[in-house]
Design a protein around this motif. Structure first.
Motif, PDB file in Angstrom:
ATOM      1  N   MET A   1      55.095 -13.074  20.333  1.00  0.00           N
ATOM      2  CA  MET A   1      55.888 -12.680  21.495  1.00  0.00           C
ATOM      3  C   MET A   1      55.791 -13.761  22.571  1.00  0.00           C
ATOM      4  N   THR A   2      56.930 -14.271  22.989  1.00  0.00           N
ATOM      5  CA  THR A   2      56.992 -15.253  24.061  1.00  0.00           C
ATOM      6  C   THR A   2      57.230 -14.529  25.383  1.00  0.00           C
ATOM      7  N   THR A   3      56.390 -14.802  26.384  1.00  0.00           N
ATOM      8  CA  THR A   3      56.508 -14.152  27.686  1.00  0.00           C
ATOM      9  C   THR A   3      56.972 -15.163  28.726  1.00  0.00           C
ATOM     10  N   LEU A   4      58.094 -14.861  29.360  1.00  0.00           N
ATOM     11  CA  LEU A   4      58.693 -15.756  30.351  1.00  0.00           C
ATOM     12  C   LEU A   4      58.689 -15.090  31.717  1.00  0.00           C
ATOM     13  N   GLY A   5      58.457 -15.877  32.761  1.00  0.00           N
ATOM     14  CA  GLY A   5      58.400 -15.335  34.112  1.00  0.00           C
ATOM     15  C   GLY A   5      59.561 -15.790  34.974  1.00  0.00           C
ATOM     16  N   PHE A   6      60.033 -14.887  35.828  1.00  0.00           N
ATOM     17  CA  PHE A   6      61.169 -15.194  36.702  1.00  0.00           C
ATOM     18  C   PHE A   6      60.891 -14.691  38.111  1.00  0.00           C
ATOM     19  N   LEU A   7      61.131 -15.542  39.077  1.00  0.00           N
ATOM     20  CA  LEU A   7      61.076 -15.160  40.482  1.00  0.00           C
ATOM     21  C   LEU A   7      62.505 -14.885  40.926  1.00  0.00           C
ATOM     22  N   TYR A   8      62.789 -13.625  41.234  1.00  0.00           N
ATOM     23  CA  TYR A   8      64.159 -13.198  41.528  1.00  0.00           C
ATOM     24  C   TYR A   8      64.254 -12.822  43.007  1.00  0.00           C
ATOM     25  N   PRO A   9      65.218 -13.380  43.734  1.00  0.00           N
ATOM     26  CA  PRO A   9      65.285 -13.131  45.182  1.00  0.00           C
ATOM     27  C   PRO A   9      65.824 -11.742  45.519  1.00  0.00           C
ATOM     28  N   GLY A  10      65.050 -10.983  46.292  1.00  0.00           N
ATOM     29  CA  GLY A  10      65.519  -9.689  46.759  1.00  0.00           C
ATOM     30  C   GLY A  10      65.469  -8.604  45.705  1.00  0.00           C
ATOM     31  N   HIS A  11      66.108  -7.488  46.011  1.00  0.00           N
ATOM     32  CA  HIS A  11      66.092  -6.309  45.142  1.00  0.00           C
ATOM     33  C   HIS A  11      67.497  -5.719  45.031  1.00  0.00           C
ATOM     34  N   LEU A  24      68.405  -8.013  23.697  1.00  0.00           N
ATOM     35  CA  LEU A  24      69.248  -8.791  22.795  1.00  0.00           C
ATOM     36  C   LEU A  24      68.506  -9.953  22.135  1.00  0.00           C
ATOM     37  N   LEU A  25      67.435 -10.409  22.759  1.00  0.00           N
ATOM     38  CA  LEU A  25      66.705 -11.562  22.245  1.00  0.00           C
ATOM     39  C   LEU A  25      65.511 -11.109  21.413  1.00  0.00           C
ATOM     40  N   ASP A  26      65.165 -11.884  20.419  1.00  0.00           N
ATOM     41  CA  ASP A  26      64.117 -11.518  19.473  1.00  0.00           C
ATOM     42  C   ASP A  26      62.746 -11.965  19.960  1.00  0.00           C
ATOM     43  N   ALA A  27      61.811 -11.014  20.054  1.00  0.00           N
ATOM     44  CA  ALA A  27      60.403 -11.301  20.355  1.00  0.00           C
ATOM     45  C   ALA A  27      60.232 -12.104  21.635  1.00  0.00           C
ATOM     46  N   VAL A  28      60.970 -11.705  22.664  1.00  0.00           N
ATOM     47  CA  VAL A  28      60.871 -12.360  23.963  1.00  0.00           C
ATOM     48  C   VAL A  28      60.658 -11.299  25.029  1.00  0.00           C
ATOM     49  N   ARG A  29      59.664 -11.507  25.865  1.00  0.00           N
ATOM     50  CA  ARG A  29      59.391 -10.598  26.985  1.00  0.00           C
ATOM     51  C   ARG A  29      59.756 -11.306  28.280  1.00  0.00           C
ATOM     52  N   LEU A  30      60.571 -10.654  29.098  1.00  0.00           N
ATOM     53  CA  LEU A  30      61.038 -11.236  30.352  1.00  0.00           C
ATOM     54  C   LEU A  30      60.399 -10.474  31.510  1.00  0.00           C
ATOM     55  N   VAL A  31      59.551 -11.161  32.265  1.00  0.00           N
ATOM     56  CA  VAL A  31      58.844 -10.541  33.389  1.00  0.00           C
ATOM     57  C   VAL A  31      59.489 -11.009  34.687  1.00  0.00           C
ATOM     58  N   LEU A 219      63.252 -20.227  28.249  1.00  0.00           N
ATOM     59  CA  LEU A 219      62.999 -20.473  26.833  1.00  0.00           C
ATOM     60  C   LEU A 219      62.835 -21.966  26.558  1.00  0.00           C
ATOM     61  N   ARG A 220      63.663 -22.769  27.183  1.00  0.00           N
ATOM     62  CA  ARG A 220      63.580 -24.227  26.981  1.00  0.00           C
ATOM     63  C   ARG A 220      62.214 -24.745  27.413  1.00  0.00           C
ATOM     64  N   LEU A 221      61.741 -24.279  28.563  1.00  0.00           N
ATOM     65  CA  LEU A 221      60.446 -24.735  29.066  1.00  0.00           C
ATOM     66  C   LEU A 221      59.300 -24.310  28.150  1.00  0.00           C
ATOM     67  N   ALA A 222      59.444 -23.143  27.553  1.00  0.00           N
ATOM     68  CA  ALA A 222      58.407 -22.622  26.651  1.00  0.00           C
ATOM     69  C   ALA A 222      58.554 -23.167  25.232  1.00  0.00           C
ATOM     70  N   ASP A 223      59.515 -24.057  25.037  1.00  0.00           N
ATOM     71  CA  ASP A 223      59.779 -24.639  23.715  1.00  0.00           C
ATOM     72  C   ASP A 223      60.027 -23.547  22.687  1.00  0.00           C
ATOM     73  N   ARG A 224      60.862 -22.602  23.064  1.00  0.00           N
ATOM     74  CA  ARG A 224      61.165 -21.446  22.225  1.00  0.00           C
ATOM     75  C   ARG A 224      62.672 -21.284  22.154  1.00  0.00           C
ATOM     76  N   ARG A 225      63.205 -21.044  20.987  1.00  0.00           N
ATOM     77  CA  ARG A 225      64.629 -20.792  20.831  1.00  0.00           C
ATOM     78  C   ARG A 225      64.839 -19.363  20.357  1.00  0.00           C
TER      79      ARG A 225
END
Length: 271
Positions: A1-11, A24-31, A219-225
């Motif tokens: 499982m690849t875990t990716l982090g995102f800083l999202y402005p506001g709510h 939709l993406l396989d074995a990817v966790r988006l935090v 995904l690119r930064l994590a070297d994951r496709r």
């Protein structure tokens, strides 16, 4: 499982695009961790403040606890308004704080356009014209030619988040030009993930949107496709896997080539 982090402005804008992509993406966790926004306004001053180093640094700790492999600042205007050099400095500072590779949506657009091998694009922006013009300038700094820029002149992220598919289609169609190879919708406050393939069918060319390229950049930064044709051309495989060879066809190939054994497979082309 690849875990990716995102800083999202506001709510309460278009952050629900991220769980849709995770499905939709396989074995990817988006935090996703929300950063503080003191004013929801599409002005240069307000949007620049969202990307200040102290604002981004304050949101990193939660992502680190989640064990993310990369961090992306999920704001287009909060990156490109710093200019080409300033945006590089912004993500370099973010990477130092996060301790993992970092980038932003603005650079995600640059890398996605290059991945599609497009030289000329059209920009469909929700922003007022002066802000849209700065995104155009940012792309040109990356060597990308902009055939046309359309600016809807919205006043806030809340307005963009309230747009339905018909309004998004109108924006994309107004910006498109025959000479543009790709159409870009930069606003991460715009709901687009459920509509990318429909927009591509409408325009007959690839479409890149804010939240879509933000995840691709992580995904690119994590070297994951990870592949999902429902997320548009940028998430589709360059080449389909070779079709299975029937025994009859395999025999013909052997007889024709004079070689023993199964013919070698063609190499798969990735990025």
């Amino acid at each position: 499982m690849t875990t990716l982090g995102f800083l999202y402005p506001g709510h309460h804008v278009a952050e629900d695009d991220f769980p849709r992509m995770e499905i939709l993406l396989d074995a990817v966790r988006l935090v996703v961790n929300h950063t503080d926004v003191d004013e929801d306004a599409y002005t240069i001053d307000a949007l620049t403040r969202t990307g200040a180093p102290e604002c981004l640094a304050a949101g990193v700790a939660e992502l680190q606890r989640a064990g993310v492999e990369s961090v992306v600042w999920a704001s287009s205007a909060g990156g490109f308004l710093y200019g080409w050099e300033g945006a590089h400095q912004q993500i370099a500072a973010l990477a130092r704080v996060a301790g993992v590779p970092a980038s932003s949506t603005s650079f995600g657009f640059v890398h996605a356009v290059r991945e599609l091998e497009a030289a000329r694009v059209a920009v469909a922006a929700t922003y007022p014209e002066p802000i849209a013009a700065q995104f155009t300038a940012f792309l040109r700094s990356a060597g990308i030619e902009v055939a046309a820029t359309s600016a809807a002149g919205l006043a806030s992220a809340a307005e963009a988040a309230a747009w339905d598919l018909d309004k998004v289609k109108e924006l994309a169609t107004a910006a498109d030009r025959p000479e543009a190879e790709v159409v870009l919708l930069p606003d991460t406050a715009l709901h687009t993930v459920s509509h990318v393939t429909e927009l591509e069918e409408l325009l007959g060319k690839p479409v890149l949107t804010g939240n879509q390229v933000t995840v691709r950049e992580g995904l690119r930064l994590a070297d994951r496709r990870s592949w999902s044709p429902r997320l548009g051309k940028i998430f589709a495989e360059r080449e389909a896997p070779p079709a299975p060879v029937s025994r009859w066809g395999e025999g013909r190939e052997r007889a024709h080539s004079g070689r023993k054994g199964r013919p070698g497979k063609q190499p798969h082309i990735g990025w």
